[in-house]
Design an enzyme around this catalytic site. Structure first.
Site, PDB file in Angstrom:
ATOM      1  N   HIS A 150     -31.668  68.406  21.448  1.00 58.46           N
ATOM      2  CA  HIS A 150     -31.915  69.133  20.191  1.00 58.46           C
ATOM      3  C   HIS A 150     -33.410  69.044  19.901  1.00 58.46           C
ATOM      4  O   HIS A 150     -33.950  67.961  19.688  1.00 58.46           O
ATOM      5  CB  HIS A 150     -31.099  68.488  19.053  1.00 58.46           C
ATOM      6  CG  HIS A 150     -31.258  69.183  17.735  1.00 58.46           C
ATOM      7  ND1 HIS A 150     -30.276  70.012  17.208  1.00 58.46           N
ATOM      8  CD2 HIS A 150     -32.269  69.176  16.850  1.00 58.46           C
ATOM      9  CE1 HIS A 150     -30.685  70.476  16.044  1.00 58.46           C
ATOM     10  NE2 HIS A 150     -31.891  69.994  15.806  1.00 58.46           N
ATOM     11  N   HIS A 170     -32.464  61.016  11.536  1.00 61.40           N
ATOM     12  CA  HIS A 170     -33.912  60.790  11.563  1.00 61.40           C
ATOM     13  C   HIS A 170     -34.470  60.356  10.214  1.00 61.40           C
ATOM     14  O   HIS A 170     -33.829  60.487   9.175  1.00 61.40           O
ATOM     15  CB  HIS A 170     -34.655  62.030  12.072  1.00 61.40           C
ATOM     16  CG  HIS A 170     -34.450  63.267  11.252  1.00 61.40           C
ATOM     17  ND1 HIS A 170     -33.265  63.938  11.189  1.00 61.40           N
ATOM     18  CD2 HIS A 170     -35.298  63.981  10.476  1.00 61.40           C
ATOM     19  CE1 HIS A 170     -33.378  64.999  10.422  1.00 61.40           C
ATOM     20  NE2 HIS A 170     -34.593  65.053   9.966  1.00 61.40           N
TER      21      HIS A 170
END
Ligand SMILES: [Fe+2]
Length: 465
Positions: free
Chosen positions: A298, A341
């Site tokens: 990704h 993240h």
């Protein structure tokens, strides 16, 4: 072109030196300020950069109009309860608060009473810095149900990037007319005057205002000369004017986060001809040429940048406007939704339509989320379980939907309005957003490298059926 026959024709090309005249011969030839402008017009320069800005960055336009903009009554302050003067926090009189919490809003409620136009339906949600020192940004939403009438608006504070979510915006600007619908955006530079009408009734959308510089196309680097947003798809209005002096017109100015109004007896949309590279424009997001991984992993969302407002640090934006468009998902052996993240940037997201691939529920069209600097976020438990176990066949993601992000290197403060949980007409801030990650389980097993979470998730998925 007069007001009776609206002209929605456009000039193509991002940042070009465009020229347009609604009366043949209205543009002076070979000079900007002739002693006598054709047709008895006044010449007026609108500067978007300092006079001495480098040529590659210099922006200005020349407007040839029936009356110069200076003919008006003195500015008077007008109530602006939905805007803030300062994003400073930590004082008793602060208009904003700071929080690192992950935030999510249900669709912002439309007005419960009539008579709210674009300007008065504009609510500041978050921001940083201040316009007086030309540093920072503001994020607003507009929630409106009435046309602007005999009035115009402009911001001295910054450049507006407007993202309609519900309802088209019929925007009359000094430079001409723009019709902007959901899945399109428009940019109105600092100082440009415009009026917004709502041909589809109650309307909602998002605004990113940057207090310095301008939105630009991002560099393409190794992508090459093509891809992402192509310069020729940015459309500028052609000149259109109204020769009217039958009403008192009100012009509302956003200046250092407050509203001031002036009055004048002539229509402010009286520009018969213009030329230059400082002008409003629109862009159809469906023309964005998406680039992505065709092997594995990704990639970072910077590959979806439509426009960027650069800071003085190379590669760091005051704000990027990023979209998550419909696209084919083909990456093999990959967790396809956004990864978990913590970002040095702040991420404000909105949804135009459809669903977003990182959340199973709760992030709805007309709503928003904010994941601030270094605050962890990522897929919710249901999305993780599904994406970890599904068969990875190519599929078209969100074929009818569109999400976007305002990503900024600044730390945002939230207005008190933004932090309210309830508003007349609906819910706002979701108190239980954090719970969407509460169901993430521990799958770690030092004796089993292949993991056991997959089978467990598959069993749970099967059990739900
Ligand atoms: Fe993120």
């Amino acid at each position: 072109m007069t007001a009776d026959t609206k002209n929605y024709s456009y000039l193509s090309g991002f940042g070009n030196q465009h020229a347009s005249e609604a009366l043949q011969g209205a543009l002076p030839v070979g000079q900007n300020t002739p002693q006598k402008v054709p047709y008895g017009l006044y010449a007026e320069q609108l500067s978007g950069t300092a006079f001495t800005a480098p040529r590659a960055e210099n922006q200005r336009s020349w407007l040839y109009r029936i009356k110069p903009s200076v003919c008006h009554t003195p500015f008077q302050q007008t109530p602006s309860p939905n805007l803030v003067r300062s994003f400073a926090t930590g004082r008793a009189d602060s208009e904003c608060e700071s929080t690192p919490n992950q935030l999510r809003w249900s669709p912002f409620p439309l007005p419960t009473h009539g008579g709210v136009d674009f300007v008065h339906g504009m609510h500041t949600l978050a921001g940083a810095g201040q316009p007086s020192v030309r540093n920072g940004l503001a994020i607003h939403v507009y929630l409106a149900n009435q046309d602007m009438h005999a009035s115009a608006f402009y911001s001295s504070d910054g450049e507006f990037l407007i993202v309609p979510q519900q309802g088209r915006l019929d925007i009359q600007t000094e430079f001409g007319h723009l019709m902007v619908e959901p899945n399109e955006i428009c940019v109105i530079p600092r100082g440009v005057r415009y009026a917004v009408r709502l041909p589809d009734g109650p309307s909602r959308g998002y605004i990113l205002e940057v207090f310095d510089r301008h939105f630009e196309l991002p560099e393409l680097g190794p992508i090459g000369a093509n891809g992402l947003a192509n310069a020729r798809d940015f459309l500028y209005p052609t000149a259109a004017y109204e020769d009217k002096d039958d009403l008192e017109y009100t012009i509302i100015n956003k200046y250092q986060g407050q509203l001031f109004s002036i009055h004048q007896p002539h229509c402010p949309f009286d520009v018969v001809a213009w030329h230059g590279n400082f002008a409003p424009y629109k862009y159809d997001l469906r023309r964005f040429c998406t680039v992505n991984a065709v092997s594995f992993d990704h990639l970072d969302p910077s590959i979806f940048t439509v426009l960027t407002a650069r800071s003085s640090t190379p590669g760091v934006a005051i704000a990027d406007f990023v979209i998550f468009p419909p696209r084919w998902m083909v990456a093999e052996n990959t967790f396809r939704p956004p990864y978990y993240h913590r970002n040095c940037m702040s991420e404000f997201m909105g949804l135009i339509s459809g669903v977003y691939d990182a959340k199973a529920e709760g992030f709805l069209p007309g709503g928003a989320s904010l994941h601030s600097t270094m605050s962890a976020h990522g897929p919710d438990a249901a999305t993780f379980a599904k994406a970890s176990t599904e068969d990875l066949k190519p599929f078209k993601l969100r074929p009818d939907g569109l999400a976007f992000m305002f990503e900024t290197s600044l730390m945002l403060s939230l207005t008190k309005w933004a932090l309210q949980k309830d508003q007349p007409g609906g819910k706002m801030l979701q108190a239980n957003y954090y719970e969407c990650w509460g169901g993430l389980k521990k799958y770690f097993d030092p004796k089993n490298r292949d993991g056991r979470w997959g089978e467990e998730s598959k069993a749970e998925q099967a059990g739900k059926k």
